[in-house]
Design a protein around this motif. Structure first.
Motif, mmCIF file in Angstrom:
data_model
loop_
_atom_site.group_PDB
_atom_site.id
_atom_site.type_symbol
_atom_site.label_atom_id
_atom_site.label_comp_id
_atom_site.label_asym_id
_atom_site.label_seq_id
_atom_site.Cartn_x
_atom_site.Cartn_y
_atom_site.Cartn_z
ATOM 1 N N VAL A 96 -7.561 52.084 24.187
ATOM 2 C CA VAL A 96 -7.735 51.159 25.576
ATOM 3 C C VAL A 96 -8.044 51.858 26.864
ATOM 4 C CG1 VAL A 96 -6.572 49.400 26.816
ATOM 5 C CG2 VAL A 96 -5.889 49.469 24.583
ATOM 6 N N VAL A 97 -9.144 51.639 27.287
ATOM 7 C CA VAL A 97 -9.648 52.423 28.502
ATOM 8 C C VAL A 97 -8.579 52.345 29.414
ATOM 9 C CG1 VAL A 97 -11.472 52.918 29.921
ATOM 10 C CG2 VAL A 97 -11.947 52.040 27.627
ATOM 11 N N SER A 98 -8.337 53.673 29.990
ATOM 12 C CA SER A 98 -7.289 53.590 31.290
ATOM 13 C C SER A 98 -8.179 54.548 32.328
ATOM 14 C CB SER A 98 -6.217 54.482 30.935
ATOM 15 O OG SER A 98 -6.394 55.611 30.469
ATOM 16 N N LYS A 99 -7.643 54.346 33.477
ATOM 17 C CA LYS A 99 -8.249 55.054 34.544
ATOM 18 C C LYS A 99 -8.581 56.579 34.584
ATOM 19 C CE LYS A 99 -7.690 55.640 39.648
ATOM 20 N NZ LYS A 99 -6.852 55.595 40.826
ATOM 21 N N GLY A 100 -9.883 56.960 34.592
ATOM 22 C CA GLY A 100 -10.220 58.273 34.429
ATOM 23 C C GLY A 100 -11.085 58.570 33.176
ATOM 24 N N ASP A 101 -10.826 57.487 32.242
ATOM 25 C CA ASP A 101 -11.603 57.748 30.949
ATOM 26 C C ASP A 101 -13.042 57.738 30.896
ATOM 27 O OD1 ASP A 101 -9.273 58.000 29.408
ATOM 28 O OD2 ASP A 101 -9.157 55.880 28.842
ATOM 29 N N THR A 102 -13.919 58.494 30.344
ATOM 30 C CA THR A 102 -15.238 58.325 30.197
ATOM 31 C C THR A 102 -15.428 58.162 28.555
ATOM 32 O OG1 THR A 102 -15.741 60.625 30.143
ATOM 33 C CG2 THR A 102 -15.586 59.690 32.030
ATOM 34 N N LEU A 103 -16.665 57.681 28.181
ATOM 35 C CA LEU A 103 -17.205 57.848 26.933
ATOM 36 C C LEU A 103 -17.119 59.261 26.393
ATOM 37 C CD1 LEU A 103 -20.227 55.396 26.242
ATOM 38 C CD2 LEU A 103 -17.636 55.156 25.388
ATOM 39 N N TYR A 104 -17.273 60.160 26.896
ATOM 40 C CA TYR A 104 -17.457 61.505 26.551
ATOM 41 C C TYR A 104 -16.092 61.980 26.282
ATOM 42 C CZ TYR A 104 -17.730 66.616 26.484
ATOM 43 O OH TYR A 104 -17.892 68.114 26.250
ATOM 44 N N SER A 105 -14.972 61.788 27.130
ATOM 45 C CA SER A 105 -13.857 62.281 26.976
ATOM 46 C C SER A 105 -12.953 61.468 25.732
ATOM 47 C CB SER A 105 -12.772 62.102 28.221
ATOM 48 O OG SER A 105 -12.792 60.532 28.762
ATOM 49 N N ILE A 106 -13.265 60.170 25.724
ATOM 50 C CA ILE A 106 -12.795 59.526 24.505
ATOM 51 C C ILE A 106 -13.495 60.055 23.082
ATOM 52 C CG2 ILE A 106 -12.672 57.172 23.541
ATOM 53 C CD1 ILE A 106 -12.811 56.026 26.247
ATOM 54 N N SER A 107 -14.505 60.426 23.181
ATOM 55 C CA SER A 107 -15.176 61.054 22.028
ATOM 56 C C SER A 107 -14.695 62.275 21.629
ATOM 57 C CB SER A 107 -16.757 60.898 22.366
ATOM 58 O OG SER A 107 -17.141 62.170 23.114
ATOM 59 N N ARG A 108 -14.515 63.077 22.645
ATOM 60 C CA ARG A 108 -13.717 64.307 22.511
ATOM 61 C C ARG A 108 -12.453 64.152 21.816
ATOM 62 N NH1 ARG A 108 -15.546 69.009 25.275
ATOM 63 N NH2 ARG A 108 -13.465 69.802 24.204
ATOM 64 N N LYS A 109 -11.654 63.111 22.278
ATOM 65 C CA LYS A 109 -10.313 62.991 21.910
ATOM 66 C C LYS A 109 -10.186 62.423 20.447
ATOM 67 C CE LYS A 109 -6.134 60.160 23.112
ATOM 68 N NZ LYS A 109 -5.459 59.408 24.001
ATOM 69 N N TYR A 110 -11.306 61.920 19.953
ATOM 70 C CA TYR A 110 -11.084 61.411 18.623
ATOM 71 C C TYR A 110 -12.251 61.937 17.600
ATOM 72 C CZ TYR A 110 -8.103 57.614 20.635
ATOM 73 O OH TYR A 110 -7.187 57.107 21.374
ATOM 74 N N ASN A 111 -12.844 63.272 18.037
ATOM 75 C CA ASN A 111 -13.733 63.969 17.363
ATOM 76 C C ASN A 111 -14.991 63.024 16.863
ATOM 77 O OD1 ASN A 111 -11.875 66.485 17.158
ATOM 78 N ND2 ASN A 111 -10.792 65.312 15.885
ATOM 79 N N LEU A 112 -15.335 62.419 17.980
ATOM 80 C CA LEU A 112 -16.561 61.739 17.559
ATOM 81 C C LEU A 112 -17.833 62.186 18.769
ATOM 82 C CD1 LEU A 112 -14.989 58.089 17.602
ATOM 83 C CD2 LEU A 112 -15.883 59.412 15.643
ATOM 84 N N THR A 113 -19.043 61.772 18.398
ATOM 85 C CA THR A 113 -20.040 62.004 19.441
ATOM 86 C C THR A 113 -20.077 60.585 20.278
ATOM 87 O OG1 THR A 113 -21.826 61.024 18.004
ATOM 88 C CG2 THR A 113 -21.391 63.101 17.768
ATOM 89 N N VAL A 114 -20.740 60.809 21.401
ATOM 90 C CA VAL A 114 -20.748 59.525 22.336
ATOM 91 C C VAL A 114 -21.531 58.519 21.512
ATOM 92 C CG1 VAL A 114 -21.774 58.712 24.520
ATOM 93 C CG2 VAL A 114 -20.415 60.894 24.624
ATOM 94 N N GLU A 115 -22.585 59.007 20.911
ATOM 95 C CA GLU A 115 -23.597 58.014 20.020
ATOM 96 C C GLU A 115 -22.696 57.249 19.115
ATOM 97 O OE1 GLU A 115 -27.745 57.786 18.014
ATOM 98 O OE2 GLU A 115 -27.101 59.946 18.728
ATOM 99 N N GLU A 116 -21.932 58.150 18.406
ATOM 100 C CA GLU A 116 -21.057 57.438 17.377
ATOM 101 C C GLU A 116 -20.169 56.136 18.003
ATOM 102 O OE1 GLU A 116 -20.729 60.770 14.003
ATOM 103 O OE2 GLU A 116 -19.290 60.546 15.538
ATOM 104 N N LEU A 117 -19.497 56.621 19.066
ATOM 105 C CA LEU A 117 -18.668 55.592 19.913
ATOM 106 C C LEU A 117 -19.546 54.493 20.157
ATOM 107 C CD1 LEU A 117 -15.751 55.662 20.241
ATOM 108 C CD2 LEU A 117 -16.112 56.705 22.754
ATOM 109 N N GLN A 118 -20.631 54.760 20.765
ATOM 110 C CA GLN A 118 -21.415 53.648 21.187
ATOM 111 C C GLN A 118 -21.807 52.686 20.089
ATOM 112 O OE1 GLN A 118 -24.523 56.155 23.267
ATOM 113 N NE2 GLN A 118 -24.267 54.844 25.206
ATOM 114 N N ASN A 119 -22.206 53.214 19.037
ATOM 115 C CA ASN A 119 -22.559 52.506 17.876
ATOM 116 C C ASN A 119 -21.401 51.680 17.292
ATOM 117 O OD1 ASN A 119 -25.513 53.486 17.888
ATOM 118 N ND2 ASN A 119 -24.797 54.896 16.634
#
Length: 271
Positions: free
Chosen positions: A230-253
């Protein structure tokens, strides 16, 4: 001559005694009348006024608002324990500026508010907050705030006796950015036995059934939560992808995103 003198003194003595008796009798009547008036003006069966003492401001806060929190639970299915714990935490047990000057116990900002306002430094300087004539309206707005926003919808799939689940999901849904927010709520609930107010609303049998259900399904719920973010204040796709060992593109898809724009409270698949 002697007889006349004796009769004269005897007469004076009798007259003097009679006067004294009349005076004394009159004083007794006056005193009796005064006592009767006092008794007529004194109300009977007057209850003794007792001032309740509290160990601290938090206990006083709980005693003041517990019934309001329970009524909100009956109407909106939000655990009274959660509402009270949030009120304690966010209002400083009723001693914070917003609660003292604006009866705003949950830091609810103006948004589309047309009522009275107060300005207070929060995330930014001089932010607009709602001002209430009575604290009970702050409690009602808190209930409406949670029930009318889709990002909090998952809260209402939880059991009303599951205060731990509610505390964790509030933070996950973006209600607070403090990582320790759930632990703070749970600590207050258990320290002051606030879950007892949930039990009073639900009834002892229903409450214990819900608690047992929560224990049985706790591990399954935890696994489900690990598959979403669940996105909280300060989150970005990049920071979330790093947290779950994903790439930004994978997260978008995975989430059907065409760009990197995300909003607070948005639920993203991460597995």
């Amino acid at each position: 001559m002697n007889k006349i003198v004796v009769i004269f003194f005897v007469g004076i003595l009798i007259f003097s005694c009679g006067s004294k008796k009349r005076v004394v009798h009159k004083r007794q009547d006056n005193r009796t009348n005064t006592e009767q008036k006092d008794n007529m003006n004194t109300p009977t069966n007057v209850p003794k006024v007792t001032t309740k003492t509290y160990a601290n401001a938090t206990e006083k806060y709980i005693d003041t608002f517990k019934e309001i929190a329970q009524e909100e639970m009956r109407l909106y299915n939000i655990p009274a324990s959660i509402t009270l714990a949030q009120g304690i935490l966010e209002s400083g047990s009723g001693n914070g500026r917003l609660s003292v000057e604006a009866n705003n116990h949950f830091g609810i900002k103006c948004h589309n508010w047309t009522g009275d306002k107060i300005y207070h430094d929060d995330d930014e300087k001089g932010e607009c907050f709602r001002k209430y004539h009575d604290a009970k309206y702050s409690y009602r707005d808190h209930s409406l705030f949670l029930t009318m926003r889709s990002r909090y919808s998952k809260l209402f799939t939880l059991k009303k006796g599951d205060y731990k689940g509610w505390a964790k999901e509030l933070r996950a849904a973006g209600y607070a950015t403090d990582k320790k927010y759930p632990q703070k709520l749970i600590s207050l609930i258990e320290r002051y036995n606030l879950h007892e107010y949930d039990k009073e609303v639900l009834g002892h049998e229903t409450y214990h059934k819900e608690v047992e259900h929560n224990h049985v399904n706790g591990d399954e719920n935890q696994m489900a939560n690990n598959e979403e973010h669940v996105v909280s204040k300060g989150d970005t796709l990049y920071s979330i992808s790093r947290k779950y060992n994903l790439t930004v593109e994978e997260l978008q898809n995975m989430n059907g995103l065409r760009n990197t724009n995300i909003g607070i409270g948005q639920v993203l698949k991460v597995k």
